[in-house]
Design a protein around this motif. Structure first.
Motif, PDB file in Angstrom:
ATOM      1  N   LEU A  41      83.759  19.918  33.824  1.00  0.00           N
ATOM      2  CA  LEU A  41      83.235  18.802  34.613  1.00  0.00           C
ATOM      3  C   LEU A  41      82.169  17.994  33.880  1.00  0.00           C
ATOM      4  O   LEU A  41      81.299  18.547  33.213  1.00  0.00           O
ATOM      5  N   ASP A  42      82.233  16.690  34.083  1.00  0.00           N
ATOM      6  CA  ASP A  42      81.188  15.789  33.594  1.00  0.00           C
ATOM      7  C   ASP A  42      80.076  15.638  34.631  1.00  0.00           C
ATOM      8  O   ASP A  42      78.986  15.174  34.311  1.00  0.00           O
ATOM      9  N   GLY A  43      80.383  16.007  35.867  1.00  0.00           N
ATOM     10  CA  GLY A  43      79.393  15.908  36.928  1.00  0.00           C
ATOM     11  C   GLY A  43      79.873  16.596  38.186  1.00  0.00           C
ATOM     12  O   GLY A  43      81.059  16.898  38.341  1.00  0.00           O
ATOM     13  N   ALA A  44      78.929  16.854  39.076  1.00  0.00           N
ATOM     14  CA  ALA A  44      79.241  17.449  40.371  1.00  0.00           C
ATOM     15  C   ALA A  44      78.213  16.968  41.376  1.00  0.00           C
ATOM     16  O   ALA A  44      77.056  16.714  41.016  1.00  0.00           O
ATOM     17  N   SER A  49      86.011   7.538  32.742  1.00  0.00           N
ATOM     18  CA  SER A  49      86.808   8.633  32.178  1.00  0.00           C
ATOM     19  C   SER A  49      86.337  10.007  32.677  1.00  0.00           C
ATOM     20  O   SER A  49      86.897  11.032  32.290  1.00  0.00           O
ATOM     21  N   ALA A  50      85.345  10.033  33.542  1.00  0.00           N
ATOM     22  CA  ALA A  50      84.719  11.294  33.974  1.00  0.00           C
ATOM     23  C   ALA A  50      85.605  12.112  34.912  1.00  0.00           C
ATOM     24  O   ALA A  50      86.393  11.572  35.692  1.00  0.00           O
ATOM     25  N   HIS A  78      85.118   5.422  40.845  1.00  0.00           N
ATOM     26  CA  HIS A  78      84.270   5.305  39.662  1.00  0.00           C
ATOM     27  C   HIS A  78      84.605   6.293  38.553  1.00  0.00           C
ATOM     28  O   HIS A  78      83.951   6.274  37.510  1.00  0.00           O
ATOM     29  N   VAL A  79      85.588   7.177  38.776  1.00  0.00           N
ATOM     30  CA  VAL A  79      85.890   8.236  37.814  1.00  0.00           C
ATOM     31  C   VAL A  79      87.402   8.378  37.614  1.00  0.00           C
ATOM     32  O   VAL A  79      88.189   7.820  38.374  1.00  0.00           O
ATOM     33  N   PRO A 129      92.613   9.889  47.886  1.00  0.00           N
ATOM     34  CA  PRO A 129      92.859   9.018  46.730  1.00  0.00           C
ATOM     35  C   PRO A 129      93.748   9.710  45.695  1.00  0.00           C
ATOM     36  O   PRO A 129      93.717  10.934  45.557  1.00  0.00           O
ATOM     37  N   GLU A 130      94.517   8.923  44.980  1.00  0.00           N
ATOM     38  CA  GLU A 130      95.453   9.478  43.988  1.00  0.00           C
ATOM     39  C   GLU A 130      94.777  10.320  42.916  1.00  0.00           C
ATOM     40  O   GLU A 130      95.373  11.268  42.415  1.00  0.00           O
ATOM     41  N   ASN A 131      93.547   9.982  42.556  1.00  0.00           N
ATOM     42  CA  ASN A 131      92.866  10.703  41.477  1.00  0.00           C
ATOM     43  C   ASN A 131      92.057  11.894  41.986  1.00  0.00           C
ATOM     44  O   ASN A 131      91.223  12.441  41.264  1.00  0.00           O
TER      45      ASN A 131
END
Length: 187
Positions: free
Chosen positions: A101-104, A38-39, A58-59, A81-83
């Motif tokens: 953001l959950d991450g970078a 869900s990230a 993965h996100v 990629p679509e996402n």
């Protein structure tokens, strides 16, 4: 330190998996980011999308951020990629909401944007507990690959700078030519 971007005319060179994974494997990048499905994450200096493609499965959403439209053009031709959303921006002024953001990740690009303003902006857009993964060329390296030694930082430099910007350091490793630092955004 002089900061410059990678020559977009040489973008195809960034797609050499044997060379790229020698310095940071896909497994190590995913491990360091530790995302859940869900990230929402950002690839800082995404270039051709080589590592963005590693993260995307993965996100939920990836912002592929690069200052060069030419890199995004290359990525579009390759297939995005679509996402994944392409964002043309410098790191110092990200067009993202606070705590978005959950991450970078910054894969071999930190030396291109390293500044107090960029770190402050990353602290703003990362949610509390969000992970910042920095893998880059080390100033302690030989300089045989990557940017000139004069444009690089050490793992100690990055660790100190991230701490001063409110990040807790969760992991740090140095290698012969590169380093990996994982910081976690504070409250």
């Amino acid at each position: 330190m002089g900061h410059h971007t990678f020559d977009a005319a040489q973008a195809a060179n960034l797609e050499d998996a044997a060379t790229r994974y020698r310095y940071l494997s896909r497994e190590e990048l995913v491990w360091a980011l530790d995302p859940d499905e869900s990230a929402t994450v950002a690839d800082l200096g995404s270039g051709t999308g080589f590592y963005t493609d590693t993260i995307a499965p993965h996100v939920a959403h990836v912002y592929a951020i690069d200052v060069q439209d030419a890199m995004h053009d290359y990525y579009r031709e390759k297939g995005v990629p679509e996402n994944t959303e392409l964002v043309t921006s410098g790191i110092e002024t990200l067009p993202l909401e606070s705590n978005r953001l959950d991450g970078a990740v910054s894969t071999m690009t930190y030396h291109e944007f390293a500044s107090a303003q960029a770190r402050s902006e990353l602290a703003r857009v990362l949610a509390p507990g969000g992970r910042l993964v920095v893998a880059d060329w080390s100033a302690d390296g030989t300089g045989d690959a990557g940017p000139p030694l004069s444009e690089r930082f050490t793992a100690d430099d990055v660790t100190t700078a991230l701490r001063e910007s409110g990040f807790d350091i969760e992991f740090r490793a140095t290698r012969p030519e590169t380093f990996l630092v994982v910081g976690v955004a504070g409250e």
